[in-house]
Scaffold this active site. Structure first.
Site, PDB file in Angstrom:
ATOM      1  N   ARG A 128      -6.675  21.534 -10.798  1.00  0.00           N
ATOM      2  CA  ARG A 128      -5.261  21.604 -10.451  1.00  0.00           C
ATOM      3  C   ARG A 128      -4.440  20.843 -11.488  1.00  0.00           C
ATOM      4  O   ARG A 128      -4.997  20.072 -12.276  1.00  0.00           O
ATOM      5  CB  ARG A 128      -5.043  21.036  -9.050  1.00  0.00           C
ATOM      6  CG  ARG A 128      -5.755  21.826  -7.965  1.00  0.00           C
ATOM      7  CD  ARG A 128      -5.738  21.101  -6.634  1.00  0.00           C
ATOM      8  NE  ARG A 128      -6.472  19.836  -6.677  1.00  0.00           N
ATOM      9  CZ  ARG A 128      -6.629  19.041  -5.628  1.00  0.00           C
ATOM     10  NH1 ARG A 128      -6.097  19.373  -4.466  1.00  0.00           N
ATOM     11  NH2 ARG A 128      -7.302  17.918  -5.738  1.00  0.00           N
ATOM     12  N   ALA A 172       0.815  -1.217   0.000  1.00  0.00           N
ATOM     13  CA  ALA A 172       0.000   0.000   0.000  1.00  0.00           C
ATOM     14  C   ALA A 172       0.848   1.266   0.000  1.00  0.00           C
ATOM     15  O   ALA A 172       0.320   2.364  -0.103  1.00  0.00           O
ATOM     16  CB  ALA A 172      -0.923   0.005   1.217  1.00  0.00           C
ATOM     17  N   LYS A 205      -6.979   6.180 -10.971  1.00  0.00           N
ATOM     18  CA  LYS A 205      -6.210   7.196 -11.694  1.00  0.00           C
ATOM     19  C   LYS A 205      -5.148   6.584 -12.604  1.00  0.00           C
ATOM     20  O   LYS A 205      -4.490   7.293 -13.368  1.00  0.00           O
ATOM     21  CB  LYS A 205      -5.580   8.163 -10.688  1.00  0.00           C
ATOM     22  CG  LYS A 205      -6.630   8.993  -9.945  1.00  0.00           C
ATOM     23  CD  LYS A 205      -6.029   9.817  -8.840  1.00  0.00           C
ATOM     24  CE  LYS A 205      -7.109  10.647  -8.148  1.00  0.00           C
ATOM     25  NZ  LYS A 205      -8.160   9.816  -7.510  1.00  0.00           N
ATOM     26  N   SER A 243      -9.920   9.312   3.829  1.00  0.00           N
ATOM     27  CA  SER A 243      -8.482   9.019   3.778  1.00  0.00           C
ATOM     28  C   SER A 243      -7.686  10.298   3.956  1.00  0.00           C
ATOM     29  O   SER A 243      -8.199  11.408   3.805  1.00  0.00           O
ATOM     30  CB  SER A 243      -8.122   8.365   2.446  1.00  0.00           C
ATOM     31  OG  SER A 243      -8.343   9.266   1.383  1.00  0.00           O
ATOM     32  N   SER A 265      -3.769  -0.471  -6.164  1.00  0.00           N
ATOM     33  CA  SER A 265      -3.686   0.459  -7.280  1.00  0.00           C
ATOM     34  C   SER A 265      -4.834   1.463  -7.213  1.00  0.00           C
ATOM     35  O   SER A 265      -5.517   1.570  -6.178  1.00  0.00           O
ATOM     36  CB  SER A 265      -3.698  -0.307  -8.608  1.00  0.00           C
ATOM     37  OG  SER A 265      -3.336   0.552  -9.680  1.00  0.00           O
ATOM     38  N   ASN A 297     -11.541   6.621  -4.937  1.00  0.00           N
ATOM     39  CA  ASN A 297     -11.277   7.319  -3.683  1.00  0.00           C
ATOM     40  C   ASN A 297     -11.943   6.607  -2.506  1.00  0.00           C
ATOM     41  O   ASN A 297     -12.994   5.996  -2.648  1.00  0.00           O
ATOM     42  CB  ASN A 297     -11.819   8.748  -3.756  1.00  0.00           C
ATOM     43  CG  ASN A 297     -11.174   9.550  -4.873  1.00  0.00           C
ATOM     44  OD1 ASN A 297     -10.110  10.107  -4.706  1.00  0.00           O
ATOM     45  ND2 ASN A 297     -11.824   9.574  -6.030  1.00  0.00           N
TER      46      ASN A 297
END
Length: 612
Positions: A526, A343, A389, A431, A386, A427
């Protein structure tokens, strides 16, 4: 005064009018009775009970005293030879004592309750079951909340009065809120399913009243929390879903009785994996983490949980970076690790975009180091955490995670000793670096809440569900498999912000409502950020034995070609040549499509200095 009144009333109520008028008090009998009753009050503790509170226990105590006074009244009258004081007079005396003593306490209690209830927060309890009834009783004796009514969707309870509060159907919610001037809603439904809870909370949002909930049934039963320890409703309640019962065989397959190592053990996913792993009774758990504090925190938590459960599972806390292959290799051999959950990674998109080299070294080189060390040490199972993204990535973070998948795919085709499995999901709620804690902080500070784009959407899953599915997916791997978790429906980020604001009982401030509480502003996407996330590159998806786990066939590259790209990539990183780094990432079969120019801090600094 109560005793004198009761003494006189007993005579008038038990005799006919003529006898009652001629009745004369025997002062010896009267004084003896008063002394006896007062002594009974003191010895039985009647004066120790606050008159503000009337309970069933107090009513029983007064009844007991009244019965004793009846017996003494009649017996003492017989001793004194008083024929007028018969059994009916004695019983009447006891009844009047009971009524006056208990009645006066009811009046005083009601006065104090009405007086203090005006100062309390008026709450509506949603749920008239056992938890709701207990909550009503708790709030009645507390100093902060005044329960005014119940709401419950069970038709057989509608119109019924429970604990002195009327039960209304959900259809009358708005009228009840207005009728009782409700300040807050307390959700007393600790055992309902997540889907039902979500429906209720969605309906409650439109009233702009703060909603709080009691702890879950498990926490109450285990004594971890009390029923009146109210909590803010979490966004998980609005986005979560009812869990699918796990496949116990899959959960235990790679963990029970085995030595398990988790890299990035102190992170959001890593720490939850550790919590789930110790419940499955491994032989030993090895926590590998680069952050000293994170390692300390998860180590202490696990050791306490192990003690509480009466287990004997050694917890090994190892400080180190996954980029140090020699360190990883020595750890795997020293503890005889059989299963690895990898992780450890840099996952924050903008930060990796500004620090490209570190993202590549940690995510790609780190994965390769741990994977090669696993093969050398004879590790049986290796599971990579994984991300969505990694699918058609527009940022360096996503490209590095897809590249790390390619590394495992290539190594899986080279050998069969270690089974490499990749599990891809979106997501997770709450977190580190998640948007939700950020929004909550902005709301507590009075706003504004910043959203990058009005149309940006993301997949969300709770951390416990993600960790449990990762363990099960890993157990299904045969070697080189890419598993994709069913994330449900994507959620618009601006809807998340709106839901959080409303759940806190606040109003959106905009042109239609200029006097609202919290404004939402759009700050712009962003670097590397995209509007929509995907979980699959192609359509070649197959179902598995678990309804929320799918397997996908993705492009790969043989190790002899991929290793050459990795060598080039590391040389480019060492040279600080970000253009070359981007060129190599574009060359790999990762479908990388950068959405912005290179924004790496050191690269831009070097470029600026050259220009000057």
């Amino acid at each position: 005064m109560v005793l004198t009144f009761s003494y006189c009333m007993s005579a008038y109520l038990s005799m006919n009018l003529v006898d009652a008028i001629d009745f004369e008090i025997n002062y010896l009998h009267y004084l003896g009775l008063v002394v006896f009753c007062l002594a009974s009050f003191i010895l039985l503790g009647l004066y120790k009970v606050a008159t503000r509170f009337v309970s069933f226990r107090i009513l029983l105590l007064v009844l007991y005293i009244s019965v004793l006074s009846i017996l003494f009244f009649y017996s003492f009258a017989k001793v004194l030879g008083l024929e007028a004081y018969n059994i009916s007079t004695a019983v009447m005396y006891g009844l009047v004592v009971y009524i006056t003593l208990s009645g006066s306490r009811f009046i005083i209690s009601a006065y104090h309750t009405m007086r203090f209830d005006r100062l309390k927060t008026r709450v509506l309890i949603y749920g008239a079951g056992a938890a709701g009834r207990q909550l009503a009783e708790t709030t009645a004796n507390g100093h902060e909340y005044h329960a005014v009514a119940f709401i419950d969707d069970k038709s057989d309870l509608h119109g019924v009065v429970v604990r002195g509060l009327k039960v209304y159907p959900p259809s009358e919610l708005e009228s009840v809120i207005n009728k009782y001037s409700v300040d807050r809603i307390l959700l007393a439904l600790p055992s309902i399913g997540i889907t039902h809870r979500k429906e209720i909370l969605t309906d409650l949002q439109k009233y702009n009243i703060p909603v709080m909930t009691i702890p879950g049934l498990k926490d109450i039963v285990e004594g971890k929390m009390k029923i009146d320890e109210f909590q803010n409703v979490s966004i998980e309640d609005l986005l979560g879903r009812d869990p699918v019962p796990p496949n116990e065989a899959l959960l235990h397959q790679d963990i029970k009785g085995k030595v398990v190592m988790v890299t990035g053990a102190g992170g959001s996913i890593g720490s939850e994996l550790c919590r789930q792993i110790i419940r499955l009774n491994p032989k030993q758990i090895v926590l590998f983490e680069s952050s000293e504090f994170a390692l300390y925190a998860i180590g202490m938590e696990l050791q306490q949980a192990i003690r509480n459960k009466g287990l004997e599972i050694p917890v090994r806390q190892v400080l180190g970076t996954v980029q140090d292959k020699l360190k990883v290799d020595s750890v795997l051999k020293a503890f005889g690790v059989e299963t690895i959950y990898h992780a450890a990674a840099y996952k924050h998109v903008p930060l990796v975009e500004f620090n490209i080299n570190e993202g590549i070294r940690n995510n790609i080189l780190g994965t390769m180091c741990v994977a090669q060390a696993a093969i050398t040490a004879g590790v049986e199972q290796f599971v990579l955490i994984s991300t969505d993204k990694a699918v058609r990535p527009t940022n360096v973070m996503g490209a590095t995670k897809r590249f790390s998948e390619l590394v495992l795919q290539a190594l899986a085709s080279e050998q069969s000793k270690t089974r490499f499995t990749m599990v891809r999901f979106g997501n997770v709620l709450g977190s580190s670096g998640s948007v939700i804690p950020h929004f909550e902080k902005q709301i507590r500070e009075g706003g504004p809440v910043t959203v990058t784009h009005k149309d940006i959407t993301r997949y969300f899953m709770t951390i416990p569900e993600a960790a449990q599915l990762v363990i099960q997916a890993g157990a299904m791997g045969k070697g080189g498999d890419v598993f994709v978790l069913d994330m449900g429906e994507p959620v618009k980020i601006v809807d998340l912000a709106i839901n959080l604001i409303k759940l806190m009982g606040l109003q959106i401030k905009n042109q239609e409502n200029p006097h609202g509480d919290i404004e939402i502003i759009y700050s712009g996407l962003r670097p590397g950020e995209k509007l929509y996330e995907e979980l699959l590159i192609g359509d070649n998806v197959s179902e598995t034995e678990h309804p929320r786990i799918m397997t996908a066939k993705e492009k790969s590259l043989p190790w002899n070609k991929l290793s050459g790209l990795i060598t080039e990539l590391m040389k480019a990183c060492d040279a600080g040549d970000q253009e070359k780094v981007r060129e190599i990432l574009l060359k790999a079969p990762a479908d990388y499509q950068p959405s912005s120019e290179i924004v790496d801090y050191l690269w831009r600094s070097k470029s600026t200095s050259v220009l000057h």
